[in-house]
Design a protein around this motif. Structure first.
Motif, PDB file in Angstrom:
ATOM      1  N   VAL B  27       0.865  -1.179   0.000  1.00 24.35           N
ATOM      2  CA  VAL B  27       0.000   0.000   0.000  1.00 24.35           C
ATOM      3  C   VAL B  27       0.904   1.231   0.000  1.00 24.35           C
ATOM      4  O   VAL B  27       1.913   1.249   0.701  1.00 24.35           O
ATOM      5  CB  VAL B  27      -0.921   0.006   1.237  1.00 24.35           C
ATOM      6  N   LEU B  53      -4.376   7.012  -0.747  1.00 23.13           N
ATOM      7  CA  LEU B  53      -3.836   5.672  -0.570  1.00 23.13           C
ATOM      8  C   LEU B  53      -4.099   4.833  -1.822  1.00 23.13           C
ATOM      9  O   LEU B  53      -5.105   5.025  -2.502  1.00 23.13           O
ATOM     10  CB  LEU B  53      -4.499   4.984   0.617  1.00 23.13           C
ATOM     11  N   PHE B  54      -3.228   3.883  -2.049  1.00 19.92           N
ATOM     12  CA  PHE B  54      -3.288   3.125  -3.291  1.00 19.92           C
ATOM     13  C   PHE B  54      -2.778   1.714  -3.028  1.00 19.92           C
ATOM     14  O   PHE B  54      -1.734   1.544  -2.406  1.00 19.92           O
ATOM     15  CB  PHE B  54      -2.398   3.837  -4.312  1.00 19.92           C
ATOM     16  N   ILE B  55      -3.557   0.711  -3.451  1.00 19.59           N
ATOM     17  CA  ILE B  55      -3.048  -0.659  -3.383  1.00 19.59           C
ATOM     18  C   ILE B  55      -2.166  -0.857  -4.604  1.00 19.59           C
ATOM     19  O   ILE B  55      -2.645  -0.916  -5.728  1.00 19.59           O
ATOM     20  CB  ILE B  55      -4.183  -1.703  -3.369  1.00 19.59           C
ATOM     21  N   LEU B  58      -1.203  -6.655  -4.857  1.00 18.08           N
ATOM     22  CA  LEU B  58      -1.682  -7.672  -3.931  1.00 18.08           C
ATOM     23  C   LEU B  58      -1.616  -8.963  -4.699  1.00 18.08           C
ATOM     24  O   LEU B  58      -2.400  -9.190  -5.614  1.00 18.08           O
ATOM     25  CB  LEU B  58      -3.100  -7.394  -3.439  1.00 18.08           C
ATOM     26  N   PHE B  78      -3.987  -8.641  -7.739  1.00 17.29           N
ATOM     27  CA  PHE B  78      -5.287  -8.017  -7.565  1.00 17.29           C
ATOM     28  C   PHE B  78      -5.295  -6.540  -7.934  1.00 17.29           C
ATOM     29  O   PHE B  78      -6.349  -5.936  -8.039  1.00 17.29           O
ATOM     30  CB  PHE B  78      -5.745  -8.130  -6.111  1.00 17.29           C
ATOM     31  N   ASN B  87      -8.632  -3.071  -9.064  1.00 20.35           N
ATOM     32  CA  ASN B  87      -8.531  -4.241  -8.207  1.00 20.35           C
ATOM     33  C   ASN B  87      -9.211  -5.504  -8.722  1.00 20.35           C
ATOM     34  O   ASN B  87      -9.793  -6.279  -7.983  1.00 20.35           O
ATOM     35  CB  ASN B  87      -9.020  -3.923  -6.785  1.00 20.35           C
TER      36      ASN B  87
END
Lengths: 381, 381, 381
Positions: B27, B53-55, B58, B78, B87
């Motif tokens: 993250v 915020l940023f994934i 994953l 993901f 995602n």
């Protein structure tokens, strides 16, 4: 396997004794000895005539008996495109089987699963000998699947025969019922339903055992429903009826002489469904017919297994889940061999001689002939 | 691990002894002390200059030895967007390694995997110290990967050194071969191939062991092929050659002095490839060059691990997998530190001073300078 | 469970002792006794008024304690559409919990997770009694989730009560903290953040235990932030303010008398947020209000569990994550029953009487009333 894993008290079982995981992948190359790159088959293999190596399938299967009568099966595929990008994960199967009796002679299946229509459609791609399914029978449903409720009746003796055919590596279908009956949306797997009417399909198949050694399976199947053309499959300008909804029904027969060591696999079906008419620029209900015949053999050479085959197939009809219910006239001959050095690996090489007319509102007068070599590596884990 | 799990007779093994599962997630937050929100890097990190915020990643990894010589590796991610939605699960790696010999000195890899081109490209993001890879070498392939057939030669002694470098947490690449040779589509991971020609890449790398303690690795790599610009990457009005197909080739060198406790990591490459020309509004084959140098260190303080570093990188060339083969001139300095309180968690904080010119048919005269603080939390399971 | 699996030395644990897997699926049919197929609810259930059987949810959960204080939870859903195609795998939850203390009284959660706002939002769909969540409280966040950093405080006694409520099958929320505080992007799960400002949400809930037997839970919650309308949700022609960014804030209260054997579940919230105004054809900040009340019961008949219920809900406000921040006025009554023959299966049948006005730039003057029978089969594995 079922017995093993459920013999423990259920509450004692760990998650990995309830849920199992397996998978397989297929990589293809279709461009060697290719004589015509306009020869294509959208349903069979999107990499015909285009590009190079191609991940045809990459599937994970999550499955297990949660108790004696409840079985689940979730099979996604990684080789699903979304727009111009490939390899997203999308569902193929997602169903639960509920056993009516303890032996699972009668089962109810709820969810997305293969429609009980045809032998080759039921046979897994992991098992199937020829590179692609025949247009004639596979044009019935996209990805062979739909979302619905299915009833299966498989007497104990028939269950055992299906298992035996599998164990002998004779390339059967597994247990899709001696008798199967399904009520489902009818628009195909992973597609929104577009009309309130359900499709109905039924199939009866019986694996005879001759001289206590040779398996021969014969089957009959039929389905009926109304198919609504989704708007994203209609070209600008193509004419449809008011509700874009068309009669869609077929009946077919199947014969499989299992390769012990020489076999035959044949199917034929007739019916009617939506089809593009190049004369009128419209989608109409038209007759369809077609089938295939495969001659094959099974040979053990040392530890290795070989399956040579020849296949001819023919189809004259529409494909409702392609652009404008594209019109098809297909004559194709394929000769190939599958080699299994061990249970994890498989290699198929086949030479295909194809004659395909496929036409829609944009692609008029499109008759393509050509030959190509097709190679597929498969890996099971 | 391989030895353990295959020492049992294979048929005795349960599914969870054949298939293993692990994963990691990252993250990020890029907006603290940000001085210019027009400073972006599509390839590096889609959340630069935008949002919060940023994934970033994953990933799940399904992997295992199905027998002594057959290894599979399926790694989806993901953090893959489809249209404006984030995602979705999409493939990164999907390959099978077939050992030619029992020690896996010679391996054939089939599937989607990293192309053997460069040290930092081979190094996992889970391991890499700097927040993003350098534009100069990472612009070779989108997501570092492609679909093809790869040959790897790794003598036993080199296998052991790769393992040792890993075990010492020195941030190596793992085993991508002492020598690697690949034949692949060349359009990038998860993209349809658009021409019949295959790309070829080769790499030679050797981990020297000095005084029986200090590891130093040097490498050479090159690739060559023809890249076809996909139509969804072309602006309306941009000029291309007739086939939209361009020469695409590079050669590069790598040096890694592993941080015991002070290290250097440097790479440089030159070549040519498709690049947008702002003077002519067209995509042309142009020269490219660039590289990076990192100084780093490894410090154990109690149970905690710290890796401080400084990195400078430079790139002058195109990015073939971005809009109109976007033209780039990048000079960037980054200083940061990675903290590993235990093997499950990692935190990286870095300050970046960036000077980026990136131009395509729509974005002309686009020269952006600025600074920002970058924060990444990583979790391994 | 946590204690069991971490009591072994961590390095001795196999992957399947660290990572666990479970899942559930829901299939629905909404067309029986339907009186108006223009009655729809995009957020509740995309199959209202359209089509037939529908996979509402198919979720896998990968989760586990990697050590005493670090817990991960990754929950993707297969029932995610991309364009006109269904059933792609997309993230719902993806977070890591870091225990500040060994008892996990204080936790920090990083990643995508449910926002601590409301009881029904926190309650899992796997557990929830009514077919859909109430518009009034569920309109706060799309899929109830967002990406951020969350702090949870749950004293040991409250942890035990949450577990007890669960064990008694009283349909609680599980442990989303006695006190929860979150800082998150505010654009909803799986959506890119579009402004630099973070949303803040806080919730306090307390499960009282009366006479050492009856659980009663009361809660308060609020959130505040700025929401930016994404361009793909704006009709051509709709007016917005310059930054397309709107105040977005709510406060609410919750009461749950757990069904021992008769229960009540009620929530109400008020606030303001972006909403389409049919008079001005523009999106404006407007007041919103609404809530629901459910009366339910829990009955054991032999091994079977039954939960009959009636629910009324009301909402007057906008839905920021629908087209043009669609304007809603909803009055709906539902009466149903859930049957659990065993812990793997659930069937819910409900009759719904609905009155819905929902309007955007294209859909003006759209007031729909109607009744329908709703059926849902759920399967847990």
């Amino acid at each position: 396997n079922q017995q093993d894993s459920t013999s423990k008290s259920l509450s004692e079982r760990k998650w990995h004794e309830i849920i199992s995981l397996r998978g397989y992948g297929q990589v293809r190359y279709n461009r060697l000895l290719e004589t015509n790159d306009q020869l294509r088959c959208e349903q069979c293999d999107k990499s015909w005539g285009d590009g190079g190596l191609f991940i045809r399938r990459l599937r994970l299967v999550f499955y297990g008996w949660v108790n004696e009568r409840v079985y689940f099966y979730v099979q996604p595929d990684f080789a699903s495109s979304s727009g111009s990008t490939l390899n997203y994960l999308q569902l193929r199967d997602a169903y639960v089987d509920l056993g009516i009796d303890k032996e699972n002679v009668f089962r109810v299946r709820v969810g997305q699963s293969k429609v009980p229509y045809g032998f080759e459609n039921a046979q897994s791609s992991q098992i199937r000998l020829s590179i692609d399914r025949a247009d004639a029978t596979n044009s019935a449903f996209v990805n062979e699947r739909d979302l619905g409720v299915f009833f299966y009746w498989t007497p104990k003796i028939v269950q055992e025969r299906f298992e035996k055919i599998n164990a002998l590596k004779l390339k059967g279908t597994g247990n899709y019922g001696m008798m199967g009956l399904g009520f489902f949306n009818g628009q195909g797997a992973n597609k929104a339903d577009l009309n309130k009417k359900q499709h109905v399909a039924g199939r009866f198949t019986y694996p005879f055992l001759i001289n206590n050694s040779q398996f021969i399976e014969t089957g009959l199947q039929a389905y009926s429903g109304e198919f609504t053309m989704p708007s994203d499959l209609l070209s600008n300008g193509v004419k449809t009826n008011f509700l874009k909804t068309y009669r869609d029904e077929r009946v077919g027969a199947s014969l499989t002489v299992y390769p012990q060591p020489i076999g035959i696999q044949a199917e034929y079906n007739i019916g009617k469904g939506p089809q593009f008419n190049t004369q009128t620029d419209s989608i109409e209900v038209r007759n369809l017919k077609g089938g295939y015949i495969t001659l094959n053999a099974k040979a053990n050479i040392g530890e290795d297994l070989f399956y040579p085959y020849v296949k001819y197939h023919y189809y004259d009809g529409g494909k409702k889940f392609e652009k404008d219910a594209r019109s098809y006239l297909v004559k194709e001959f394929e000769s190939g061999i599958e080699w299994q050095p061990n249970k994890y690996l498989e290699l198929v090489v086949a030479y295909t001689i194809s004659d395909r007319r496929f036409e829609d509102f944009v692609l008029k007068n499109n008759h393509q002939k050509g030959n190509l070599l097709r190679i597929q590596a498969q890996f099971n884990f």
